[in-house]
Structures are given as structure tokens and as C-alpha cells.
Design a protein around this motif. Structure first.
Motif, short mmCIF file in Angstrom:
data_model
loop_
_atom_site.label_atom_id
_atom_site.label_comp_id
_atom_site.label_asym_id
_atom_site.label_seq_id
_atom_site.Cartn_x
_atom_site.Cartn_y
_atom_site.Cartn_z
N HIS A 140 1.13 -3.92 14.06
CA HIS A 140 0.75 -4.07 12.64
C HIS A 140 0.63 -2.73 11.92
CE1 HIS A 140 -0.32 -8.40 12.09
NE2 HIS A 140 -0.23 -8.35 13.41
N ARG A 141 0.34 -1.66 12.64
CA ARG A 141 0.05 -0.38 11.99
C ARG A 141 1.25 0.56 11.94
NH1 ARG A 141 -5.54 0.21 11.32
NH2 ARG A 141 -5.24 2.41 10.85
N GLU A 235 -2.61 -13.37 2.37
CA GLU A 235 -3.48 -12.53 1.55
C GLU A 235 -4.71 -12.13 2.37
OE1 GLU A 235 -2.81 -11.44 -1.43
OE2 GLU A 235 -0.95 -12.59 -1.70
N ASN A 238 -8.64 -5.73 1.09
CA ASN A 238 -8.14 -4.36 1.20
C ASN A 238 -8.58 -3.68 2.49
OD1 ASN A 238 -6.76 -4.44 -1.22
ND2 ASN A 238 -8.53 -3.76 -2.41
N HIS A 239 -9.81 -3.98 2.94
CA HIS A 239 -10.31 -3.30 4.14
C HIS A 239 -9.57 -3.76 5.40
CE1 HIS A 239 -12.64 -7.05 4.77
NE2 HIS A 239 -12.69 -6.67 6.03
N ARG A 241 -6.06 -4.44 5.45
CA ARG A 241 -4.68 -4.51 5.00
C ARG A 241 -3.68 -4.48 6.15
NH1 ARG A 241 -2.42 0.78 3.70
NH2 ARG A 241 -3.81 2.44 4.39
N TYR A 242 -4.09 -3.96 7.33
CA TYR A 242 -3.18 -3.95 8.48
C TYR A 242 -3.26 -5.23 9.31
CZ TYR A 242 -2.41 1.03 7.68
OH TYR A 242 -2.07 2.24 7.13
#
Length: 295
Positions: A140-141, A235, A238-239, A241-242
Motif C-alpha cells: 500500500h505504501r 473512501e 486523511n490519517h 490514506r495508505y
């Protein structure tokens, strides 16, 4: 090089003979082919009996695509790539260690034969799951790995077979990162770990199934459908997002490292990722997507 070529040829012929034994019922309780079919049928029947999303068809969107992925990734992919890779990687690692006067057996922390079988299998399971949890986070990152992982996240309706929809590159990454930790921990026999594989397949199928279960207090230990649906959410805050809820079989790693996220009942949330409407819909173009994206 001749040595490695022989290893490759022996790996292919050996695995082909193994598959023939699977198909002809010559392998018994550790028969992965019919074990996968049996687990899949049981979980599919559970979906039919206890559907979480009542309006989702039993033959949901992409059911047959995911079924193809399931058998391709679990069997043919092993034949084409993974078995040969594993055998050659073991030989190469031993050769490198021999250059500095070591061998793999000397570096092992213990031998599985020296432990009670249940303890050896538990260590194998915990080490495997933790390494795979960390590998999942990398998918994911790291952007180029995420392009491969998008295949799995292109699922728009969850069902048991979505568990094994993934790009062929994923298990190469997983097994490459998993090989050395497991090799250093102990030497395990394939038949002994069959029960671990069957258990992880069952949990993975259930995680992706159309079932509204969280297993009560056990949700803090085992991944579950109500938790894993949020891993596939289109969706996210923001914290996160990954991504969130990276656990494969165990959820405990997410709770320990605070990557858990189950804000409410996620039964009807939209699945996918940003701009997934442009993502290929068929097997071949999904397999080629990361290569074209890289270009």
C-alpha cells in the motif's frame, strides 16, 4: 548455472507430478486442490444462507473472474513461478552462506522436530502472519507495488473468491520477504503446515465473503468480514490514506500498531480506489496494467 537449471527443471517436474496426485486423490488430508474446493463451497453456502448484503446476487459481479483467479493463483501460478523460485532461492542462499563458511542449518534458531508439533506450527503461523502483515503494508505504501496490489482492490462486490484475486507479482513479493525469516526460525515439513494453510485459506475466504460477522471478542485476534470490508473501502480518512486493517489472518497486529479502523457498520460502503472506473475489467489487461502504468 547448470546446477540452478537442474533445480528449475526438477521443481517443474516435481510440482507437475504433485498436481497429478492432487487431481487423482492420491494425496489425502493435505490435498490442497480439493481442500480449496471444499472450503470455497462451504463459505459460498454460508453466503447463501446468511447474506449480509441481501440484494447482492449469489453469482455477484465478477464471480467467474474471481473464481478463475482463485485457481490460477493457487495452482498454476505455483507451477509456473513460485515453486521454482523457492527452490532456487534456497540453493542460492546456501551457496552464499557457504562462501563465508556458514550453512542455513547452523543459523536456524531451532528445528521444528525438536518442539511439540502444535508449538512448532504456532510459531510458523505467527511468524508467517506478521511478516505478511508488514508486506501488505508495503504493497500500500510503495507506489510501484501498489500498482500490482490494485488488482486485488479492484473488487467492487465482496465475495469469498475475491480473496485470491491478485496479480502474480504479489506472491513473488510475499514469498521473497517471507522465505528468510521462516528459514532462520526452523525447518518445517510441508505436510505439517498443511493445517495452517487450510486455516488461513478459510479465514481469508470468510474475510471477503458476503457475511456480517465479527466473531465477538475474537475480533481482536482474528480478521473478520466486518473489519476487512474497511480495508477495501474506496473512501478513507486523511490519517489513513495508505490504508487500514492490513491483517491477513490475524487482526491483532492492527490493534497493536494502531492501523485498525472500523468506524461503523461498513455493509454498504463503496469499494475500490480512486479512479478505479478506468481500471481494466478483464484478467489479461489487469495482469498487464502495472507494466503499462510503469511506462
Amino acid at each position: 548455472m547448470e546446477k540452478y537449471w537442474d533445480i528449475l527443471l526438477n521443481a517443474y517436474s516435481g510440482y507437475w507430478n504433485y498436481l497429478k496426485k492432487e487431481f487423482l486423490f492420491q494425496n489425502q488430508w493435505d490435498n490442497y486442490f480439493y481442500g480449496l474446493i471444499l472450503i470455497s463451497l462451504i463459505v459460498w453456502l454460508l453466503e447463501a444462507a446468511f447474506p449480509w448484503r441481501k440484494n447482492q446476487a449469489l453469482f455477484r459481479k465478477d464471480f467467474w473472474l474471481d473464481t478463475f483467479y482463485m485457481f490460477f493463483n493457487f495452482f498454476l501460478l505455483n507451477l509456473i513461478i513460485l515453486i521454482a523460485l523457492s527452490n532456487t532461492a534456497e540453493a542460492a542462499l546456501n551457496d552464499v552462506l557457504n562462501l563465508i563458511g556458514l550453512n542455513l542449518a547452523e543459523l536456524r534458531l531451532f528445528n521444528a522436530d525438536d518442539l511439540p508439533k502444535w508449538l512448532g506450527l504456532l510459531i510458523f503461523f505467527l511468524v508467517s502472519d506478521f511478516v505478511q502483515w508488514n508486506t501488505h503494508r508495503l504493497l500500500h505504501r510503495v507506489p510501484w507495488l501498489w500498482n500490482f496490489h490494485k488488482v486485488h482492490h479492484s473488487v467492487k462486490e465482496m465475495g469469498f473468491a475475491a480473496h485470491l484475486r491478485y496479480h502474480w507479482m504479489e506472491p513473488v513479493v510475499y514469498k521473497s520477504l517471507l522465505y528468510i525469516p521462516l528459514a532462520l526460525v526452523a525447518n518445517y515439513h510441508a505436510q505439517d503446515v498443511a493445517i495452517v494453510y487450510f486455516f488461513t485459506i478459510a479465514i481469508g475466504h470468510l474475510n471477503h465473503a458476503n457475511l456480517g460477522w465479527d466473531y465477538g471478542i475474537l475480533k481482536y485476534i482474528f480478521n473478520n468480514p466486518k473489519m476487512h470490508i474497511w480495508h477495501h473501502a474506496k473512501e478513507l480518512p486523511n490519517h489513513a490514506r495508505y490504508g487500514v486493517n492490513y491483517g491477513l489472518t490475524l487482526s491483532i497486529w492492527d490493534y497493536i500498531f494502531r492501523t485498525d479502523f472500523v468506524p461503523h457498520d461498513g455493509r454498504d460502503i463503496e469499494l475500490g480506489f480512486a479512479n478505479d472506473e478506468t481500471f481494466p475489467k478483464d484478467f489479461m489487461h489487469q495482469e498487464l496494467y502495472p507494466l503499462k502504468k510503469k511506462q
